[in-house]
Design an enzyme around this catalytic site. Structure first.
Site, PDB file in Angstrom:
ATOM      1  CB  SER A 110      35.137   2.877  11.371  1.00 51.73           C
ATOM      2  OG  SER A 110      35.715   2.442  10.174  1.00 51.73           O
TER       3      SER A 110
ATOM      4  CD  GLU B  48      41.108  61.449  43.513  1.00 58.89           C
ATOM      5  OE1 GLU B  48      40.765  62.371  42.752  1.00 58.89           O
ATOM      6  OE2 GLU B  48      42.238  60.925  43.485  1.00 58.89           O
TER       7      GLU B  48
END
Length: 780
Positions: free
Chosen positions: A473, A195
């Site tokens: 229940s 770069e």
């Protein structure tokens, strides 16, 4: 005349010169005025740029997402874990299956033997180095554990945990910070080679590079080369927007020059390594090489090979263009070009370059980080953390959050929900049934798995935490627990009335409950009323005890719910969430110790310093003796009661405690079951609460069984604590007995609640025991 004619030209020449001088003076004044004006503007501009550069860079602090980790898997000889579960654990933790485990983060399986190269990791109690070891599994447990190098036996090995989620900053940038001294040398030098080869020499802007790029682009007729330095790229990413204007370019150059004037190259390069954009996951940008390494390879940056480094460096030019998952051919071409540059600049030899180019891209099929893999569980984590941390801290401080999630159990739980709901649809039940599941460790209260939707990766409504439904229940054991605490009046053999009853509700209406099958059974033993889940006997018992006492028991077991003290509460007209139901039964399964459910064990700072440890809290209930007796009764629900089909579904006769639950018009199906070590709550129903045709045993219990088929099944312990004991009785006579007597059974009792009378058989035995020795000898 002559004089006059001679003087006129002189005056005209002087006039012309005077005009020219005057014009130049004016132009000079304008130029000076313009320069002064430009200088007057540029000085504030430069001051502003300088302020922007120094204030943000010197105080630079990236907002870091918090990392959420599963529990680390501990391996030791005797540890119960299946081959499939171990493989799931490794894969979810980002370990790669290879022919030979030659580097951290890899494993090799050969039938029952695993060779694993553990990565170094900073656990919540300290760091541990990389370790290569071998584990042998047989019969569902670890039978051997040795160091791969020395073959020395190992007592314990912890695998580094899977990262299961990130809690992102509001700007949705995901990054892992790395110091330049910790970055691979090839990355640091290779980035510059590709770069910005003049990085060490220029002052922020490379004018020669700009000229070269301009010439190259003109010759090619398109943009083939860029002239921006690494410093300019950093300025653009860190300070500026992506707009393409002359003013932005001027600001970029000015700020790059100022950045280089104030700071040294290593600081600038380190900032670049952490800031550069390298990908996208949903709404979250992947920034920095360290996070990109985890995102694409599920490996720490320091472990990358040259070909992997080259791929990441190549992506700087265009993270989307060279995305290796979406554009593998283009990414491979770019990677190989970068490897050639490494070779041209002497960073790699020809042989190293050739080997690197021969390797595949080797990125993971899916990202190993970022988006939550288990959103329902992470939702629970976030809710528990909010008790101690602000949302801003969770989003910005880079906390390391250690949780209780067992990845293999979570995968199994999700699969159980999906498979069983599909089977229910095939049997004619609604195809849009939803489900929730909570799996927890009995002794510690650690939540090991949590499912909030039939589509487990679905973000949104979390039914495990937020679906407040009537429990049916499932509430009944609390009625019987209160009864057993009244030990002078009740034991498992106490006769209850199962007769019709009508009660007036607070609104004036008459409530007349019925048994599930519509029948009336008259007098029944207390244990039989519970195992058969008889409504009439339960309501009559609860009214004698007092509804408020049952509500109080609910609070003692760890759930503070807004419950009305009305008779219908006794049959489950109580709205609870699955995790609240799990909390209630956790206290029962733990033998009378209230163990708060938890999903978080520890929190560290981004640098690994311990902030908080969430220790185990055990709160003993006052009547652990009654809880122990109730636990036995719940095992009978599975053996002979409403859950009696469970052993067949599991293909195992192991002793399990459980309770089914069904609400009116079959709207909700519940099942709670627990072994010695694990407890799970499952719920099945429809979101709009319309009748679904489900019962506790035909839906939720099947999901539970599908999960536990693949989990260790250890029988529930039935040892009695102080204040309770086993004794032999004859149930039909409600009398004490002896094991040699016909019809005698052994039942647990709270001390002094056992029958006071003796069976005829026991009386004869005791009478015989009282005979003189010589008579007993003679009778023989």
């Amino acid at each position: 005349m002559k004089k006059t004619s001679k003087k006129r030209p002189v005056r005209r020449g002087r006039a012309k010169r005077s005009v020219r001088v005057s014009l130049w003076r004016r132009l000079w004044k304008v130029a000076m005025l313009g320069a002064g004006f430009a200088l007057g503007l540029s000085i504030p501009w430069l001051v502003w740029l300088n302020f922007q550069v120094t204030s943000e860079f010197e105080g630079r602090k990236w907002d870091l997402p918090s990392r959420v980790y599963a529990r680390p898997l501990s391996l030791y000889v005797g540890r119960e874990i299946s081959l499939v579960a171990l493989e799931h654990e490794l894969e979810i933790a980002g370990y790669r299956a290879v022919d030979g485990a030659d580097q951290p983060g890899t494993f090799h399986r050969s039938v029952n033997d695993f060779e694993i190269y553990r990565r170094p990791f900073n656990f919540d109690d300290g760091p541990e180095p990389a370790l290569r070891f071998r584990a042998r599994l047989s019969g569902g447990s670890v039978t051997g554990l040795v160091d791969a190098g020395s073959a020395a036996p190992l007592s314990l090995v912890r695998l580094d945990p899977a990262e299961i989620a990130s809690i992102f900053p509001l700007h949705d940038e995901d990054r892992t910070l790395i110091a330049i001294g910790d970055a691979p040398e090839l990355l640091v030098t290779g980035l510059q080679a590709v770069e910005d080869r003049q990085f060490k020499r220029h002052a922020g802007v490379d004018f020669r590079g700009i000229a070269r790029a301009l010439v190259a682009n003109v010759r090619a007729g398109k943009a083939v080369q860029g002239g921006s330095t690494l410093t300019q790229q950093l300025v653009k990413n860190y300070y500026l927007s992506d707009e393409r204007t002359l003013l932005r370019k001027i600001n970029e150059a000015g700020m790059a020059l100022l950045l280089e004037w104030h700071y040294d190259k290593s600081e600038i390069l380190e900032a670049y390594l952490n800031e550069v954009y390298l990908g996208q996951q949903g709404n979250h940008g992947i920034h920095g090489f360290a996070r990109a390494s985890e995102f694409y390879f599920a490996q720490p940056l320091q472990e990358l090979k040259p070909d992997q480094v080259a791929l990441l460096v190549g992506m700087v030019r265009g993270a989307s263009l060279y995305n290796p998952r979406r554009n593998p051919e283009r990414a491979l071409e770019r990677r190989n070009r970068v490897l050639d540059i490494f070779a041209e600049t002497g960073l790699l030899t020809v042989q190293e370059t050739s080997r690197a180019k021969s390797r595949p891209l080797a990125v993971t099929r899916s990202p190993g980080s970022g988006r939550s893999r288990f959103p329902a569980f992470v939702d629970l984590v976030r809710r528990q953390l909010r008790r101690d941390y602000h949302e801003e801290d969770l989003r910005n401080e880079g906390l390391r959050i250690f949780t209780t999630l067992a990845p293999s159990d979570q995968v199994a739980a999700e699969a159980a929900v999906s498979r069983e709901l599909q089977k229910l649809a095939e049997r004619g039940l609604p195809g849009d049934l939803q489900a929730a599941l909570v799996l927890a460790d009995v002794s510690s209260g650690e939540v090991r798995a949590l499912v909030g939707d039939r589509a487990p990766n679905q973000f949104g409504f979390n039914r495990a935490l937020d679906a407040r439904r009537q429990v049916g229940s499932v509430i009944k054991p609390l009625v019987y627990l209160v009864a057993l605490e009244h030990d002078s009046d009740y034991n498992l053999m106490t006769l209850l009335d199962d007769e019709s009853i009508s009660l007036r509700q607070p609104d004036g209406s008459i409530w007349s409950p019925k048994n599930y099958d519509g029948k009336v059974y008259g007098q029944v033993r207390l244990i039989d009323a519970l195992t058969a889940s008889l409504n009439l006997a339960t309501v009559r018992l609860g009214m004698r005890l007092g509804v408020q006492h049952v509500i109080t028991a609910l609070g003692q077991l760890g759930v503070e719910a807004d419950v009305l003290p009305v008779p219908s509460t006794l049959l489950g007209a109580v709205e609870l969430t699955p995790i609240e139901v799990a909390q209630v039964y956790q206290s029962l399964a733990a033998g009378g110790y209230s163990v708060p459910l938890r999903a978080v064990t520890a929190v560290q700072t981004a640098s690994g310093d311990l902030l908080q440890r969430y220790a185990l809290r055990l709160l003993p209930l006052e009547r652990r003796d009654a809880v122990a007796v109730l636990n036995y009764a719940l095992t009978q629900v599975v053996e002979t009661g409403t859950a009696r089909a469970l052993p067949g579904l599991l293909a195992s006769p192991v002793r399990i405690a459980g309770k089914t639950g069904t609400t009116n018009e079959r709207r909700d199906s519940w099942f709670v079951g627990y072994t010695r070590d694990l407890l799970a709550v499952t719920w099945v129903g429809l979101d709009d609460n319309r009748p679904a045709g489900v019962t506790g045993s035909n839906a939720a219990m099947r999901v539970w069984a599908e999960l536990f088929k693949g989990l260790p099944l250890n029988p529930v312990g039935l040892d009695m604590p102080e204040g309770a004991y086993w004794t032999w009785v004859e149930p039909d006579l409600n009398a004490l007995s002896d094991p040699v007597c016909a019809g005698a059974v052994q039942l647990p009792f709270v001390a002094e609640s056992e029958p006071s009378s003796e069976s005829p058989c026991l009386a004869r035995l005791e009478k015989r025991a009282q005979k003189p020795f010589w008579r007993k000898w003679f009778e023989r």
